[in-house]
Design a protein around this motif. Structure first.
Motif, PDB file in Angstrom:
ATOM      1  N   ARG A   3     -47.720  39.277 -41.276  1.00 25.20           N
ATOM      2  CA  ARG A   3     -48.196  38.273 -40.475  1.00 25.20           C
ATOM      3  C   ARG A   3     -48.146  38.087 -39.359  1.00 25.20           C
ATOM      4  O   ARG A   3     -46.758  38.271 -38.953  1.00 25.20           O
ATOM      5  CB  ARG A   3     -47.934  37.106 -41.601  1.00 25.20           C
ATOM      6  CG  ARG A   3     -48.657  35.921 -41.325  1.00 25.20           C
ATOM      7  CD  ARG A   3     -48.586  34.807 -42.326  1.00 25.20           C
ATOM      8  NE  ARG A   3     -47.350  33.853 -41.777  1.00 25.20           N
ATOM      9  CZ  ARG A   3     -46.647  33.194 -42.621  1.00 25.20           C
ATOM     10  NH1 ARG A   3     -47.000  32.662 -43.616  1.00 25.20           N
ATOM     11  NH2 ARG A   3     -45.972  32.333 -41.818  1.00 25.20           N
ATOM     12  N   HIS A  28     -43.446  35.915 -40.213  1.00 27.31           N
ATOM     13  CA  HIS A  28     -44.154  36.328 -39.060  1.00 27.31           C
ATOM     14  C   HIS A  28     -43.018  37.686 -38.535  1.00 27.31           C
ATOM     15  O   HIS A  28     -42.083  37.773 -38.246  1.00 27.31           O
ATOM     16  CB  HIS A  28     -44.188  35.363 -37.887  1.00 27.31           C
ATOM     17  CG  HIS A  28     -45.208  34.327 -38.166  1.00 27.31           C
ATOM     18  ND1 HIS A  28     -46.425  34.438 -37.669  1.00 27.31           N
ATOM     19  CD2 HIS A  28     -45.169  32.953 -39.002  1.00 27.31           C
ATOM     20  CE1 HIS A  28     -47.121  33.303 -38.217  1.00 27.31           C
ATOM     21  NE2 HIS A  28     -46.424  32.504 -38.643  1.00 27.31           N
ATOM     22  N   SER A  61     -52.349  31.767 -37.485  1.00 30.51           N
ATOM     23  CA  SER A  61     -51.643  33.140 -38.004  1.00 30.51           C
ATOM     24  C   SER A  61     -52.547  33.970 -38.636  1.00 30.51           C
ATOM     25  O   SER A  61     -53.498  33.122 -39.493  1.00 30.51           O
ATOM     26  CB  SER A  61     -50.174  32.942 -38.605  1.00 30.51           C
ATOM     27  OG  SER A  61     -50.389  32.303 -39.703  1.00 30.51           O
ATOM     28  N   SER A  62     -52.491  35.118 -39.103  1.00 37.32           N
ATOM     29  CA  SER A  62     -53.152  35.852 -39.953  1.00 37.32           C
ATOM     30  C   SER A  62     -52.602  36.854 -40.411  1.00 37.32           C
ATOM     31  O   SER A  62     -51.486  37.577 -40.028  1.00 37.32           O
ATOM     32  CB  SER A  62     -54.397  36.566 -39.019  1.00 37.32           C
ATOM     33  OG  SER A  62     -55.380  35.805 -38.306  1.00 37.32           O
ATOM     34  N   SER A  63     -52.679  37.177 -41.848  1.00 34.80           N
ATOM     35  CA  SER A  63     -52.196  38.390 -42.450  1.00 34.80           C
ATOM     36  C   SER A  63     -52.878  39.786 -42.375  1.00 34.80           C
ATOM     37  O   SER A  63     -54.098  39.491 -42.456  1.00 34.80           O
ATOM     38  CB  SER A  63     -52.035  38.274 -44.085  1.00 34.80           C
ATOM     39  OG  SER A  63     -51.109  37.132 -44.266  1.00 34.80           O
ATOM     40  N   CYS A  64     -52.387  40.592 -41.948  1.00 35.25           N
ATOM     41  CA  CYS A  64     -52.982  41.962 -41.433  1.00 35.25           C
ATOM     42  C   CYS A  64     -52.693  43.159 -42.063  1.00 35.25           C
ATOM     43  O   CYS A  64     -51.282  43.318 -42.366  1.00 35.25           O
ATOM     44  CB  CYS A  64     -52.893  42.322 -39.884  1.00 35.25           C
ATOM     45  SG  CYS A  64     -53.780  40.977 -38.803  1.00 35.25           S
ATOM     46  N   PRO A 111     -46.318  35.560 -49.299  1.00 36.35           N
ATOM     47  CA  PRO A 111     -46.661  35.309 -48.204  1.00 36.35           C
ATOM     48  C   PRO A 111     -45.443  35.856 -47.285  1.00 36.35           C
ATOM     49  O   PRO A 111     -44.302  35.912 -47.858  1.00 36.35           O
ATOM     50  CB  PRO A 111     -46.340  33.854 -47.758  1.00 36.35           C
ATOM     51  CG  PRO A 111     -46.796  33.087 -49.034  1.00 36.35           C
ATOM     52  CD  PRO A 111     -46.187  34.153 -50.193  1.00 36.35           C
ATOM     53  N   GLN A 112     -45.904  36.488 -46.114  1.00 35.38           N
ATOM     54  CA  GLN A 112     -45.032  37.207 -45.295  1.00 35.38           C
ATOM     55  C   GLN A 112     -44.047  36.449 -44.315  1.00 35.38           C
ATOM     56  O   GLN A 112     -45.102  35.529 -43.789  1.00 35.38           O
ATOM     57  CB  GLN A 112     -45.496  38.696 -44.606  1.00 35.38           C
ATOM     58  CG  GLN A 112     -46.361  39.395 -45.632  1.00 35.38           C
ATOM     59  CD  GLN A 112     -45.273  40.152 -46.438  1.00 35.38           C
ATOM     60  OE1 GLN A 112     -44.233  40.848 -46.018  1.00 35.38           O
ATOM     61  NE2 GLN A 112     -45.585  40.160 -47.698  1.00 35.38           N
ATOM     62  N   SER A 156     -53.865  42.733 -51.798  1.00 36.72           N
ATOM     63  CA  SER A 156     -52.751  42.129 -51.009  1.00 36.72           C
ATOM     64  C   SER A 156     -52.748  40.546 -51.170  1.00 36.72           C
ATOM     65  O   SER A 156     -51.860  39.693 -50.959  1.00 36.72           O
ATOM     66  CB  SER A 156     -53.087  42.220 -49.271  1.00 36.72           C
ATOM     67  OG  SER A 156     -54.282  41.656 -48.987  1.00 36.72           O
ATOM     68  N   LEU A 186     -48.410  45.272 -44.836  1.00 35.53           N
ATOM     69  CA  LEU A 186     -49.038  44.192 -44.736  1.00 35.53           C
ATOM     70  C   LEU A 186     -48.103  43.230 -43.833  1.00 35.53           C
ATOM     71  O   LEU A 186     -46.804  43.118 -44.155  1.00 35.53           O
ATOM     72  CB  LEU A 186     -49.146  43.500 -46.160  1.00 35.53           C
ATOM     73  CG  LEU A 186     -49.879  42.140 -46.255  1.00 35.53           C
ATOM     74  CD1 LEU A 186     -51.475  42.242 -45.771  1.00 35.53           C
ATOM     75  CD2 LEU A 186     -49.644  41.648 -47.669  1.00 35.53           C
TER      76      LEU A 186
END
Length: 171
Positions: free
Chosen positions: A152, A90, A128-131, A87-88, A82, A150
């Motif tokens: 965010r 939100h 925020s977090s990427s999960c 970047p994703q 990942s 994946l």
């Protein structure tokens, strides 16, 4: 379970249109990420020492869940891959909001849409977090997100993984 090695290499395969991790002459890990999702397309990029340390941190976190070793390995390698993904945007509106929470990288969390699902925090940035989803989840918007997706999210959409009840000693 496999152990990270300096002989592991990241590469991009145009035929499969996937980011790959060459593990040995006989084995490759094929990530779920296509060229359109990648920041760059690596060519024989060796697994770094930092990535090996992340592998073990992720595996340690996953020990909290009763997952077969092959599933843990797949999640570990997908989480490592990942880092190559753009970047994703939100997707916070897909999940219920809670009080503010500040997760750490490689922490297990829970998300609640129409159903509940575990996720692994792969990166944090500000609020925020990427999960990485550990299973399929139905969102509040009626959309189904697949396993190993994946996304965010704002941190207030994440809940810490609840540990079992702690035993208390009485005098």
């Amino acid at each position: 379970m496999l152990r990270p090695s300096e002989r592991w290499y990241w590469t991009y395969c145009p035929t499969k249109d996937r980011l790959l991790l060459d593990i040995s002459d006989d084995a490759q890990f094929c990530s779920p990420f296509a060229a359109s999702q990648l920041i760059s397309q690596p060519v024989q990029q060796a697994l770094s020492m930092a990535e090996a340390e992340m592998f073990w941190a992720i595996d340690d976190s996953l020990q909290l869940l009763a997952l077969p070793p092959t599933v843990r390995l797949e999640i570990c390698l997908t989480a490592l891959s990942s880092a190559f993904v753009l970047p994703q945007g939100h997707k916070s509106w897909y999940f219920q909001a809670y009080s503010e929470y500040s997760p750490k990288a490689f922490e297990l969390v829970r998300l609640h849409g129409s159903n509940s699902q575990y996720a692994l925090v792969v990166a944090t940035e500000g609020q925020s977090s990427s999960c990485l989803l550990l299973g399929e989840v139905d969102t509040l918007a009626g959309k189904t997100l697949p396993r190993l997706h994946l996304l965010r999210l704002l941190n207030n959409r994440l809940l810490p993984l609840q540990q079992g009840a702690q035993y208390r000693q009485s005098a």
